[in-house]
Motif scaffolding. Structure first.
Motif, PDB file in Angstrom:
ATOM      1  N   SER A 164      39.481  34.083  39.587  1.00 37.75           N
ATOM      2  CA  SER A 164      38.303  34.125  38.715  1.00 37.75           C
ATOM      3  C   SER A 164      37.505  32.835  38.856  1.00 37.75           C
ATOM      4  O   SER A 164      38.028  31.818  39.309  1.00 37.75           O
ATOM      5  CB  SER A 164      38.722  34.284  37.253  1.00 37.75           C
ATOM      6  OG  SER A 164      39.457  35.475  37.076  1.00 37.75           O
ATOM      7  N   GLU A 194      35.704  41.129  47.752  1.00 39.61           N
ATOM      8  CA  GLU A 194      35.049  41.971  46.753  1.00 39.61           C
ATOM      9  C   GLU A 194      34.784  41.111  45.520  1.00 39.61           C
ATOM     10  O   GLU A 194      35.688  40.420  45.040  1.00 39.61           O
ATOM     11  CB  GLU A 194      35.986  43.125  46.385  1.00 39.61           C
ATOM     12  CG  GLU A 194      35.301  44.457  46.216  1.00 39.61           C
ATOM     13  CD  GLU A 194      36.316  45.577  46.026  1.00 39.61           C
ATOM     14  OE1 GLU A 194      36.613  45.869  44.856  1.00 39.61           O
ATOM     15  OE2 GLU A 194      36.797  46.139  47.035  1.00 39.61           O
ATOM     16  N   LYS A 196      33.044  40.784  41.541  1.00 42.94           N
ATOM     17  CA  LYS A 196      32.587  41.544  40.379  1.00 42.94           C
ATOM     18  C   LYS A 196      32.422  40.591  39.192  1.00 42.94           C
ATOM     19  O   LYS A 196      33.308  39.779  38.921  1.00 42.94           O
ATOM     20  CB  LYS A 196      33.619  42.634  40.044  1.00 42.94           C
ATOM     21  CG  LYS A 196      33.145  43.651  39.027  1.00 42.94           C
ATOM     22  CD  LYS A 196      34.162  44.766  38.882  1.00 42.94           C
ATOM     23  CE  LYS A 196      33.657  45.845  37.949  1.00 42.94           C
ATOM     24  NZ  LYS A 196      34.615  46.959  37.823  1.00 42.94           N
ATOM     25  N   GLU A 198      32.315  40.143  35.246  1.00 42.38           N
ATOM     26  CA  GLU A 198      32.768  40.873  34.059  1.00 42.38           C
ATOM     27  C   GLU A 198      31.761  40.700  32.911  1.00 42.38           C
ATOM     28  O   GLU A 198      31.305  41.666  32.322  1.00 42.38           O
ATOM     29  CB  GLU A 198      34.143  40.338  33.633  1.00 42.38           C
ATOM     30  CG  GLU A 198      34.702  41.025  32.411  1.00 42.38           C
ATOM     31  CD  GLU A 198      35.964  40.352  31.919  1.00 42.38           C
ATOM     32  OE1 GLU A 198      36.360  40.640  30.781  1.00 42.38           O
ATOM     33  OE2 GLU A 198      36.551  39.534  32.649  1.00 42.38           O
ATOM     34  N   PRO A 235      25.333  42.247  34.066  1.00 43.92           N
ATOM     35  CA  PRO A 235      26.091  41.812  35.244  1.00 43.92           C
ATOM     36  C   PRO A 235      25.513  42.411  36.526  1.00 43.92           C
ATOM     37  O   PRO A 235      25.105  43.573  36.545  1.00 43.92           O
ATOM     38  CB  PRO A 235      27.501  42.351  34.987  1.00 43.92           C
ATOM     39  CG  PRO A 235      27.562  42.603  33.521  1.00 43.92           C
ATOM     40  CD  PRO A 235      26.170  42.976  33.105  1.00 43.92           C
ATOM     41  N   ALA A 237      25.488  44.173  40.220  1.00 52.31           N
ATOM     42  CA  ALA A 237      26.355  45.212  40.784  1.00 52.31           C
ATOM     43  C   ALA A 237      27.459  44.552  41.611  1.00 52.31           C
ATOM     44  O   ALA A 237      27.274  43.451  42.130  1.00 52.31           O
ATOM     45  CB  ALA A 237      25.530  46.145  41.664  1.00 52.31           C
ATOM     46  N   PRO A 238      28.616  45.205  41.738  1.00 53.37           N
ATOM     47  CA  PRO A 238      29.696  44.638  42.559  1.00 53.37           C
ATOM     48  C   PRO A 238      29.211  44.350  43.984  1.00 53.37           C
ATOM     49  O   PRO A 238      28.368  45.063  44.528  1.00 53.37           O
ATOM     50  CB  PRO A 238      30.761  45.735  42.552  1.00 53.37           C
ATOM     51  CG  PRO A 238      30.506  46.482  41.286  1.00 53.37           C
ATOM     52  CD  PRO A 238      29.016  46.452  41.097  1.00 53.37           C
ATOM     53  N   GLY A 263      33.469  35.751  36.465  1.00 50.85           N
ATOM     54  CA  GLY A 263      33.518  36.703  37.565  1.00 50.85           C
ATOM     55  C   GLY A 263      34.902  36.723  38.183  1.00 50.85           C
ATOM     56  O   GLY A 263      35.699  35.788  38.009  1.00 50.85           O
ATOM     57  N   HIS A 264      35.209  37.800  38.895  1.00 56.35           N
ATOM     58  CA  HIS A 264      36.514  37.950  39.543  1.00 56.35           C
ATOM     59  C   HIS A 264      36.301  38.347  41.000  1.00 56.35           C
ATOM     60  O   HIS A 264      35.315  39.010  41.345  1.00 56.35           O
ATOM     61  CB  HIS A 264      37.337  39.042  38.845  1.00 56.35           C
ATOM     62  CG  HIS A 264      37.430  38.856  37.355  1.00 56.35           C
ATOM     63  ND1 HIS A 264      38.252  37.940  36.768  1.00 56.35           N
ATOM     64  CD2 HIS A 264      36.758  39.471  36.337  1.00 56.35           C
ATOM     65  CE1 HIS A 264      38.111  37.992  35.449  1.00 56.35           C
ATOM     66  NE2 HIS A 264      37.198  38.919  35.167  1.00 56.35           N
ATOM     67  N   TYR A 265      37.224  37.932  41.842  1.00 61.45           N
ATOM     68  CA  TYR A 265      37.152  38.325  43.256  1.00 61.45           C
ATOM     69  C   TYR A 265      38.535  38.765  43.717  1.00 61.45           C
ATOM     70  O   TYR A 265      39.558  38.421  43.110  1.00 61.45           O
ATOM     71  CB  TYR A 265      36.667  37.152  44.118  1.00 61.45           C
ATOM     72  CG  TYR A 265      37.710  36.084  44.331  1.00 61.45           C
ATOM     73  CD1 TYR A 265      38.587  36.137  45.420  1.00 61.45           C
ATOM     74  CD2 TYR A 265      37.852  35.030  43.429  1.00 61.45           C
ATOM     75  CE1 TYR A 265      39.564  35.171  45.595  1.00 61.45           C
ATOM     76  CE2 TYR A 265      38.821  34.060  43.596  1.00 61.45           C
ATOM     77  CZ  TYR A 265      39.684  34.141  44.689  1.00 61.45           C
ATOM     78  OH  TYR A 265      40.658  33.195  44.853  1.00 61.45           O
ATOM     79  N   ALA A 277      25.795  44.889  47.862  1.00 59.53           N
ATOM     80  CA  ALA A 277      24.751  45.133  46.854  1.00 59.53           C
ATOM     81  C   ALA A 277      23.386  44.801  47.426  1.00 59.53           C
ATOM     82  O   ALA A 277      23.241  43.867  48.195  1.00 59.53           O
ATOM     83  CB  ALA A 277      25.029  44.275  45.626  1.00 59.53           C
ATOM     84  N   THR A 283      18.631  40.756  37.308  1.00 57.55           N
ATOM     85  CA  THR A 283      19.516  41.868  37.009  1.00 57.55           C
ATOM     86  C   THR A 283      18.799  42.939  36.194  1.00 57.55           C
ATOM     87  O   THR A 283      19.412  43.821  35.660  1.00 57.55           O
ATOM     88  CB  THR A 283      20.758  41.379  36.238  1.00 57.55           C
ATOM     89  OG1 THR A 283      20.302  40.772  35.030  1.00 57.55           O
ATOM     90  CG2 THR A 283      21.541  40.372  37.039  1.00 57.55           C
TER      91      THR A 283
END
Length: 415
Positions: A164, A194, A196, A198, A235, A237-238, A263-265, A277, A283
């Motif tokens: 994160s 990847e 994303k 949160e 947020p 998009a992924p 965020g997380h990867y 994306a 956004t």
């Protein structure tokens, strides 16, 4: 004209600095342009502080504290030419002595909280342009144990299979003003990344000019590799990287702040289909719809009409010099140094000092043909990433002084 009351805190600061650096209070410290500083603690200040700092200067201070400790920098006073984006006179603070991550950029009278390096080295650089407006700055540095560095520090190298990243102060309070964070995510050669978000809340602006998150393919901040630039409270998009490296940059200016983000990867095998994306500047929901049309590079490369007839149908109109051209596949990414802008629309404009520039994408790289070093009048549309979009039928012509009068008249035209 500055009030006499402003000098009282300056005098106290100078006494404090003198007490720290010399046993005799009658000796006022003399601040010069840059220097090498070592030890447990000390003071740095702009040249001639508390007098007005000189114009057109670049001063660099390199600070080293004992091995195994980190540098903590506290600004006691700051008064530089004020600008929301700190484009003119500013102080930059970096990790390390060379090629380090920038921790923050400061100007005006905004006094940031403690700034902490990730090693025992820190670099401070002050730059002023031709016009000055202020008494400069004074700051104290000191050594601290790494676990005392607080939550101002952010960014770094991320190499674990998942993890994160978050803005400083998350989730307890808003992120600080004047912060730059860069996270560099590196996966094994045969894997992709990847990404994303949160939670996401970054100062809202139609062009994300003030506070923003930018994501890049690869390990460098390179506009040609930018996947997107984001702000607002939804947020993004992924995102899936094209290669095994991603760079995430977060920047806040010196005004409004917000909650920030987490965020997380995670790493994933290359063989899965990738869906990167679409690049977007904000956004906010896009209003344009994509309809199947003839491939643009199959269209004839020709402009039609006149300056007048194309003015209203174009999102942006400018005169500028092509300063960089980067071919990518069948398209061309160009940077335009703006001579004059007549219609801005949603075009994202960068400013460094007094110079303005914009990025344009020539969808078919030789149609129309833009050559580096030449001046053009460029009319076009704007993509969701704020970049100018030049189609084969966009109106482009060489810019000559005689066009100036007509363009000035069009600027006042009601469309």
């Amino acid at each position: 004209m500055r009030g006499a009351g402003a000098w009282a805190p300056l005098c106290l600061l100078l006494v404090a600095a003198a007490q720290h650096s010399r046993p005799q209070l009658s000796e006022r410290p003399v601040f010069t342009c840059g220097g090498i500083l070592t030890g447990e603690s000390g003071f740095i200040g702009s040249e001639g502080f508390p007098g007005v700092y000189p114009p057109n200067s670049k001063c660099t201070w390199k600070i080293t504290v004992p091995e195994g400790k980190v540098v903590v920098l506290n600004f006691r006073f700051i008064d530089l030419e004020s600008d929301n984006l700190c484009r003119y006179d500013f102080v930059d603070v970096y990790n390390g002595h060379a090629n380090g991550q920038r921790i923050g950029r400061f100007c005006g009278t905004f006094r940031p909280g403690a700034l902490v390096s990730s090693s025992n080295k820190m670099m401070v650089q002050m730059i002023s342009d031709a016009n000055t407006a202020g008494n400069g700055f004074m700051a104290m540095f000191s050594a601290a144990e790494p676990n005392e560095r607080g939550d101002q520090y952010c960014g770094g190298l991320l190499e674990r299979p998942s993890g994160s990243f978050k803005t400083p102060n998350w989730p307890d309070r808003d992120y600080p003003a004047g912060v730059t964070c860069v996270w560099h995510i590196v996966a094994p050669k045969n894997q992709l990344i990847e990404l994303k978000f949160e939670k996401f809340d970054v100062e809202r602006d139609n062009y994300c000019r003030y506070d923003y998150v930018a994501v890049f393919n690869g390990g460098e901040i390179n506009d040609a590799e930018r996947i997107g630039k984001y702000c607002g409270d939804s947020p993004p998009a992924p995102i899936v990287s094209e290669r095994n490296e991603l760079l995430i940059q977060f920047l806040s200016d010196l005004s409004l702040t917000a909650d920030g983000f987490i965020g997380h990867y995670k790493f994933r095998p290359k063989k899965l289909p990738t869906t990167t994306a679409l690049p977007v500047t904000t956004t906010f929901p896009a209003t344009t719809s994509l309809k199947p049309t003839m491939a643009p590079c199959q269209q004839k490369c020709r402009r039609s009409g006149t300056l007048e007839s194309n003015y209203c149908s174009s999102n942006f109109v400018l005169a500028g010099t092509i300063i960089t051209t980067i071919p990518r596949g069948g398209s061309l990414h160009a940077t335009v140094s703006i001579i004059n802008i007549y219609k801005e629309g949603n075009l994202a404009i960068q400013q460094a000092g007094k110079n303005m520039s914009a990025k344009v994408l020539v969808v078919c790289k030789q149609c129309p043909l833009l050559r580096r070093g030449l001046n053009y009048i460029i009319m076009g549309q704007v993509g969701e990433d704020g970049r100018g979009k030049i189609m084969p039928n966009s109106f482009i012509m060489m810019f000559k002084t005689k066009n100036q009068k007509l363009l000035d008249a069009l600027k006042n035209k009601q469309c």
